[in-house]
Motif scaffolding. Sequence first.
Motif, PDB file in Angstrom:
ATOM      1  N   THR A  78       0.889  -1.251  -0.036  1.00  0.00           N
ATOM      2  CA  THR A  78      -0.098  -0.128  -0.043  1.00  0.00           C
ATOM      3  C   THR A  78       0.847   1.192  -0.018  1.00  0.00           C
ATOM      4  OG1 THR A  78      -1.796  -1.261   1.259  1.00  0.00           O
ATOM      5  CG2 THR A  78      -1.806   1.023   1.219  1.00  0.00           C
ATOM      6  N   ALA A  79       1.966   1.213   0.874  1.00  0.00           N
ATOM      7  CA  ALA A  79       2.786   2.242   0.944  1.00  0.00           C
ATOM      8  C   ALA A  79       3.435   2.642  -0.581  1.00  0.00           C
ATOM      9  CB  ALA A  79       3.657   2.135   1.949  1.00  0.00           C
ATOM     10  N   LEU A  80       3.794   1.358  -0.988  1.00  0.00           N
ATOM     11  CA  LEU A  80       4.721   1.586  -2.562  1.00  0.00           C
ATOM     12  C   LEU A  80       3.773   2.131  -3.581  1.00  0.00           C
ATOM     13  CD1 LEU A  80       6.683  -1.597  -2.232  1.00  0.00           C
ATOM     14  CD2 LEU A  80       7.483   0.735  -2.287  1.00  0.00           C
ATOM     15  N   ILE A  81       2.514   1.692  -3.438  1.00  0.00           N
ATOM     16  CA  ILE A  81       1.372   2.088  -4.524  1.00  0.00           C
ATOM     17  C   ILE A  81       1.314   3.725  -4.263  1.00  0.00           C
ATOM     18  CG2 ILE A  81      -1.036   2.279  -5.064  1.00  0.00           C
ATOM     19  CD1 ILE A  81      -1.073  -0.869  -4.475  1.00  0.00           C
ATOM     20  N   LEU A  82       1.071   4.047  -2.917  1.00  0.00           N
ATOM     21  CA  LEU A  82       0.871   5.444  -2.696  1.00  0.00           C
ATOM     22  C   LEU A  82       2.089   6.278  -3.247  1.00  0.00           C
ATOM     23  CD1 LEU A  82      -0.871   5.603   0.614  1.00  0.00           C
ATOM     24  CD2 LEU A  82      -1.829   5.881  -1.483  1.00  0.00           C
ATOM     25  N   PHE A  83       3.180   5.721  -2.740  1.00  0.00           N
ATOM     26  CA  PHE A  83       4.337   6.640  -3.036  1.00  0.00           C
ATOM     27  C   PHE A  83       4.653   6.546  -4.610  1.00  0.00           C
ATOM     28  CE2 PHE A  83       8.696   8.109  -2.609  1.00  0.00           C
ATOM     29  CZ  PHE A  83       9.458   7.535  -3.575  1.00  0.00           C
ATOM     30  N   SER A  84       4.245   5.540  -5.148  1.00  0.00           N
ATOM     31  CA  SER A  84       4.564   5.508  -6.703  1.00  0.00           C
ATOM     32  C   SER A  84       3.486   6.486  -7.409  1.00  0.00           C
ATOM     33  CB  SER A  84       4.221   3.980  -7.149  1.00  0.00           C
ATOM     34  OG  SER A  84       4.964   3.165  -6.558  1.00  0.00           O
ATOM     35  N   PHE A  85       2.358   6.309  -6.968  1.00  0.00           N
ATOM     36  CA  PHE A  85       1.437   7.548  -7.603  1.00  0.00           C
ATOM     37  C   PHE A  85       2.116   8.957  -7.309  1.00  0.00           C
ATOM     38  CE2 PHE A  85      -2.631   5.907  -8.754  1.00  0.00           C
ATOM     39  CZ  PHE A  85      -2.922   4.859  -8.102  1.00  0.00           C
ATOM     40  N   ILE A  86       2.614   9.483  -6.428  1.00  0.00           N
ATOM     41  CA  ILE A  86       3.250  10.572  -6.083  1.00  0.00           C
ATOM     42  C   ILE A  86       4.465  10.658  -7.068  1.00  0.00           C
ATOM     43  CG2 ILE A  86       4.069  12.367  -4.576  1.00  0.00           C
ATOM     44  CD1 ILE A  86       2.344  10.939  -2.351  1.00  0.00           C
TER      45      ILE A  86
END
Length: 594
Positions: free
Chosen positions: A296-304
Amino acid sequence: MANLLNKFGRGRVQASLQTKFFLTFMLLLLIVLGCFLVYVNIMVIKPLKDKTENEMKMAAAKVSDQLNLYINNQNQLSQRILSNKDVFTLLSAGDYSQLTLEGLTRSRRLKDIMFQALGPSLNIEDMIIYDLKGAEVASYIGYAGNQTSLVPFLEESGRLATWNASGYAVYRQGADVISFVRAIRNQNGQVFGYLAIQLDQEYLTRSAAGIAGGKVYIVDPDDQLISSSPVLQEGEAAPEFAPASAASGIYLSSSQSYVAYHRSAETGWTTYVVTSKHVVLGSVNSVKYISILLITALILFSFIFIYFSTKNLLLPIRKLRSQILRINYSNLNVKADTRTHNNELIQLNGAFQELLERLQESIEREKLALHEEVKSRNSALQAQIAPHFIHNVLYLISIAAQEGKNVVVTDMCKHLSDSLRYIVSSPYQHVTLTEELKHTQHYLSLIQHNFEDDLEWEIDEDEVFDRIELPRLVIQPFVENCIEHAFRNTDPPWNIKVRVKVYNGLWAIEIRDNGEGFEPGRIKEILDKIDGSDSGVYELQHNTSGIGNMGIVNTVNRLKLMYKNRLFFNIYNHSEEGRGATVQIIASMSKDFY
């Protein structure tokens, strides 16, 4: 209007291009993260769960094996008793009452046979020998609560498999007494009586202990509790277990606890290890939750990250397009901005290399400062040892001079000259063990003139000692302490031995004397001073003297500066006749001193 539409169209093209980059990166990212989640579930979580369950089954099997070993020990004990043919003679002599002389004599001789077979270890409660009718004949200890009759067991022994096959069985006598019962049978198969070995209930409890995070229950074939860990409190009942379909296995109980079991083929006892579900799956759930949180953190970070990366990636293209649109007939000399805007990694690499260079310079300075500090501390420690040695030797020479022993004074001065040359020649450099032993010989030769035949000494010599390095004046202070303190209240001859052993990359020095040894508590006081000095200079308080002060403490501190945690130092008194003590130094032969 045309210009407005043109600008609007250009904005739509830019937005469309940025959206395509963003969606493409996001699609690839979701595919990679989905594959990672499947991989974690298949390759990590499932094997981890299986491993945890297998460990529980192995724990139950281990407890069961310990109990089997304990029962086998009792089997061997009973065989040792039966190997004495006097047992058959005594049991077949007649039906004597224990109150008669013959009965008391038979009971005593049977107790002697049981004592000889038992040996020094006692991991049982008691041993009882019964006659063919099941009546007690002799008891090893003879507790008041022992069963005087074996008739109840003999009545139901026919249904026990091990009794019918081998003539022995594990039998519960009452609520808290479990016995190993064997028929006393000779080689021809004739039965003379029965032997019952009462098992130690505390030993059974210890065998069930030691399972972290779980409870252990041991039950017999009749589902009667034999032992448990922790021990059940008064009024507390053991849980009910599902019927075991196999010799070993694991299942999830109705109380949401994992139950691993193992049934022994030798005793018929079943060991149950009960562990709460959240304890068993704690590590599994941790991995699962951490994986989900990480994804989840990687997805959020990847979006940004992807959003801003696409903007920065398109920024040079937009600037170039803007500059192209600005070119017209009246402004043909506009130069394009050829500077790249994605060179942050290059700049970071350059800054990192510069940081490494400065860090390396700092490390070199730190190493040099540390080396100088160690040399200074070693110098300060040795500076306290050398004057002490010179003072004592000059005092001995003055005594010899007062007695008119000119030849002795000459010889002592020669030895002192050799010792002083050894001390002042590069005083703070390391020396070999051979040189240190040679200096100790010079010192003992000086002392020999004062004590003559009353002093005897031996020092080992070997070429391999040249490979061992240590600070100067290490062995001599310990020998000097022997002379000054160990022999005060001891009659001559006085003996000092310096032994050196080299083995498996280690070297060991032992300085041994036959003096009066250390007073009670003195060894602990010396070792506490060494531990409390922290390799620093040990300062005498109130001008105290004696063994364990400046000589020993400072000498060990200099060794600790050289060998750090690769040094072992010990002092102990000799146990034989309470005579003498030994100083022991053990260290590695590695040359990485600082």
